[in-house]
Design a protein around this motif. Structure first.
Motif, short mmCIF file in Angstrom:
data_model
loop_
_atom_site.label_atom_id
_atom_site.label_comp_id
_atom_site.label_asym_id
_atom_site.label_seq_id
_atom_site.Cartn_x
_atom_site.Cartn_y
_atom_site.Cartn_z
N UNK A 215 0.83 -1.20 0.00
CA UNK A 215 0.00 0.00 0.00
C UNK A 215 0.87 1.26 0.00
N UNK A 216 1.95 1.23 0.78
CA UNK A 216 2.81 2.40 0.89
C UNK A 216 3.68 2.58 -0.34
N UNK A 218 3.64 0.58 -3.46
CA UNK A 218 3.17 0.28 -4.82
C UNK A 218 1.87 0.98 -5.17
N UNK A 219 1.16 1.49 -4.17
CA UNK A 219 -0.13 2.10 -4.46
C UNK A 219 -1.19 1.03 -4.64
N UNK A 220 -2.31 1.42 -5.22
CA UNK A 220 -3.45 0.52 -5.30
C UNK A 220 -4.23 0.81 -6.57
N UNK A 221 -4.04 -0.05 -7.58
CA UNK A 221 -4.79 0.13 -8.82
C UNK A 221 -5.21 -1.25 -9.32
N UNK A 226 -3.29 -3.66 -7.09
CA UNK A 226 -4.24 -3.94 -6.01
C UNK A 226 -4.39 -5.43 -5.80
N UNK A 230 -5.33 -5.71 -0.37
CA UNK A 230 -5.68 -4.31 -0.62
C UNK A 230 -7.13 -4.20 -1.10
N UNK A 233 -9.33 -4.51 1.90
CA UNK A 233 -9.30 -3.28 2.68
C UNK A 233 -10.16 -2.20 2.03
N UNK A 234 -10.13 -2.15 0.71
CA UNK A 234 -10.90 -1.13 -0.01
C UNK A 234 -12.38 -1.47 -0.01
N UNK A 235 -12.71 -2.74 -0.27
CA UNK A 235 -14.12 -3.14 -0.33
C UNK A 235 -14.82 -2.89 0.99
N UNK A 236 -14.05 -3.02 2.07
CA UNK A 236 -14.61 -2.83 3.40
C UNK A 236 -15.23 -1.44 3.53
N UNK A 237 -14.70 -0.49 2.75
CA UNK A 237 -15.20 0.88 2.82
C UNK A 237 -16.63 0.99 2.31
N UNK B 104 -16.01 5.76 6.95
CA UNK B 104 -16.56 4.41 6.82
C UNK B 104 -16.16 3.54 8.02
N UNK B 198 -2.56 5.42 -9.27
CA UNK B 198 -3.03 4.66 -8.11
C UNK B 198 -4.32 5.27 -7.59
N UNK B 199 -5.19 4.39 -7.07
CA UNK B 199 -6.42 4.85 -6.42
C UNK B 199 -6.30 4.51 -4.94
N UNK B 200 -5.99 5.49 -4.15
CA UNK B 200 -5.63 5.25 -2.75
C UNK B 200 -6.87 5.13 -1.86
N UNK B 201 -6.64 4.61 -0.65
CA UNK B 201 -7.75 4.39 0.27
C UNK B 201 -8.15 5.62 1.07
N UNK B 209 1.72 10.29 -1.19
CA UNK B 209 2.35 10.00 -2.48
C UNK B 209 2.82 11.29 -3.16
#
Lengths: 268, 283
Positions: A215-216, A218-221, A226, A230, A233-237, B104, B198-201, B209
């Motif tokens: 997450x720190x 590589x990011x999240x795509x 992703x 990850x 963690x995102x779906x939980x939102x 959330x 990237x799409x961050x949380x 970033x």
């Protein structure tokens, strides 16, 4: 006493009964949350949730990157373990503790450290940037992060296996005139077989579960960086049911991996 | 040589841990009784829990020291901390406990039974998700998106369109979180074809970033700019997605009166001034 346990198997040392109380509490602490997941899974929608394009992308990316990371761990970790277990260079203990640091490092710290090394302005990353290679936000970054955290697992299991095996066969091979390289290929590496398998499986499991450093660093795509943790963690939102459904997938993968390792250690 | 090798072999431990189940000779009268031990374990856990509960029950005997538990979106941190000091000064014996996290997360914690008196979220959708747990949410602040760039804006980013440039590494929030929902709304309204790296949380991750230089630009809230080493580039299209912060008293609040007093402070003159200073607008 210990020899009695080891040798016959029929005569067993008697354990005090009370020791089961903390042991069972400990087991419950670990198992209850996992069982709790089963109670929360929305079984009617489980299959559609885990087969959504986002979930499948995450699953495929995770298995692919963790597989490559495991290969990287083997290529780098086997020589490391051999040098650490057999080598005679000074400061070996210190090097050993430093190399094993990712085992105890908070993953976010690992991610920051990777950023400082391979980021756009990182120690090495700035030179990559000059030749047009960008690691941050790429699948490569995921693999580097996973290898970083999983490598110590392989090194530790192999080192243990090497120490248990002892050096007598290698000494014998050397006495019989085998060159160091020949001894390595024909004696040391075959001895490592079971330990290597267990270590590789553990590394794979650790790579699959890697989260903080990814997450720190590589990011999240979706589809690129992703991975499954990850995605959870995102779906939980927005969709807790999807997060729980995917969490179950991850628990099952981890359980299978552990069963594989455990099965092997039981047999040897 | 040979005898000694034999000797080493037999004594070598065969595995790190010998499993103690799988015992073949479990005779009656053994002290290992799993059922009894399980019962004892459950009993022990039960006693621990009861002890924890009863110790918590002992303090409300004296009515004076009270605690107001406020669950608030992380972006409210500096303003609510300042207001908490004011509130504690105005209400003797009251401590304000701030739980600051992503909206959330807060809603998830509340629906899992976390005790709270007030909930303030970063958008209306998350407040709606809290459903029956809250009573009559009121809007108290608004926030808009802004482009965060590296200090000095080395890439010369002037507007939203620049984020879609090939030589610009852009980072946004994922659509699932409030800042990402606002981002998607703006991108859809303006038709800017952004390919984020990237799409961050969270906004914090986007800021991180950009501040570290890994990304050239990111979309964050106006109020977040001060939290990191970044410069802000405002853009007019931000008006397409004005984010409204609602605040509400929890249905099961232990301190409903204090909770209402807190909301009065936040929506009152002083609250508005503190929020405005941090970059929030009024709804």
């Amino acid at each position: 006493m210990a020899t009695t346990i080891g040798r016959t198997g029929r005569e067993r040392a008697q354990l005090p009964g009370w020791i089961l109380v903390p042991a069972i509490i400990g087991a419950l602490l670990v198992l209850l949350p996992l069982v709790a997941i089963l109670f929360r899974v929305d079984w009617a929608n489980w299959w559609p949730l885990v087969t959504s394009p986002a979930s499948l992308d995450a699953l495929w990316l995770t298995l692919r990157t963790a597989g490559i990371s495991t290969v990287a761990c083997i290529l780098l970790g086997v020589p490391m373990a051999i040098v650490l277990a057999r080598g005679t260079m000074p400061g070996r203990r210190l090097i050993r503790s430093l190399v094993l640091l990712p085992l105890v490092l908070p993953p976010v710290v690992g991610g920051l450290a990777l950023l400082m090394a391979f980021g756009r302005f990182g120690l090495i990353g700035q030179y990559f940037e000059l030749v047009g290679i960008r690691i941050a936000f790429s699948t490569t970054a995921v693999i580097i992060a996973q290898t970083f955290v999983a490598l110590p697992f392989l090194v530790v299991s192999l080192e243990g296996a090497l120490r248990t095996a002892g050096t007598r066969y290698e000494v014998a091979a050397a006495t019989l005139g085998a060159s160091p390289t020949r001894t390595l290929w024909r004696v040391t590496l075959p001895l490592l077989g079971p330990g290597l398998a267990a270590g590789a499986v553990l590394s794979f499991a650790r790579a699959v579960g890697e989260f903080g450093a990814t997450l720190t660093f590589a990011g999240s795509l979706q589809g690129r960086t992703r991975t499954l943790p990850l995605e959870i963690y995102l779906q939980r939102e927005s969709d807790p049911d999807a997060a729980v459904a995917l969490a179950l997938v991850l628990v099952v993968i981890s359980a299978l991996v552990m069963a594989l390792v455990h099965g092997r250690t039981q047999h040897d | 040589m040979m005898p000694s090798v034999e000797h080493v072999d037999t004594n070598r431990p065969r595995g790190p841990v010998r499993p103690m189940r799988r015992g073949r000779g479990t005779r009656p009268g053994r002290r290992l009784n799993p059922l009894r031990a399980l019962f004892a374990a459950v009993l022990a856990v039960g006693m621990l829990t009861t002890a924890a509960c009863s110790s918590a029950d002992t303090d409300p005997g004296s009515a004076e020291p009270r605690e107001l538990v406020v669950f608030a979106a992380a972006s409210l941190e500096p303003t609510f901390e300042q207001l908490a000091q004011t509130f504690e000064a105005e209400h003797e014996g009251v401590t304000v406990q701030l739980n600051l996290a992503g909206s959330s997360d807060l809603v998830a914690q509340i629906s899992e039974g976390a005790p709270a008196d007030v909930l303030a979220t970063a958008n209306e959708r998350t407040m709606e998700a809290a459903g029956d747990f809250v009573t009559e949410p009121v809007p108290f602040a608004t926030n808009t998106l802004v482009i965060a760039v590296n200090p000095g804006n080395p890439r010369g980013i002037d507007g939203l369109q620049d984020l879609a440039r090939d030589d610009v590494v852009s980072v946004i929030c994922a659509p699932q979180v409030p800042c990402g929902a606002a981002t998607v709304k703006i991108l859809n309204a303006t038709g800017v074809n952004l390919q984020p790296a990237s799409e961050e949380n969270s906004v914090t991750d986007v800021l991180g970033k950009v501040a570290s230089g890994e990304a050239d630009a990111g979309l964050v809230y106006t109020t977040d700019i001060g939290r990191a080493e970044v410069d802000a580039v405002p853009f007019p299209e931000a008006a397409e997605a004005i984010n409204t912060y609602p605040i509400a008293v929890l249905r099961d609040a232990e301190q409903p009166e204090l909770a209402r007093a807190w909301i009065d402070l936040v929506t009152g003159e002083e609250g508005r001034a503190v929020l405005a200073e941090a970059g929030f607008d009024q709804p």
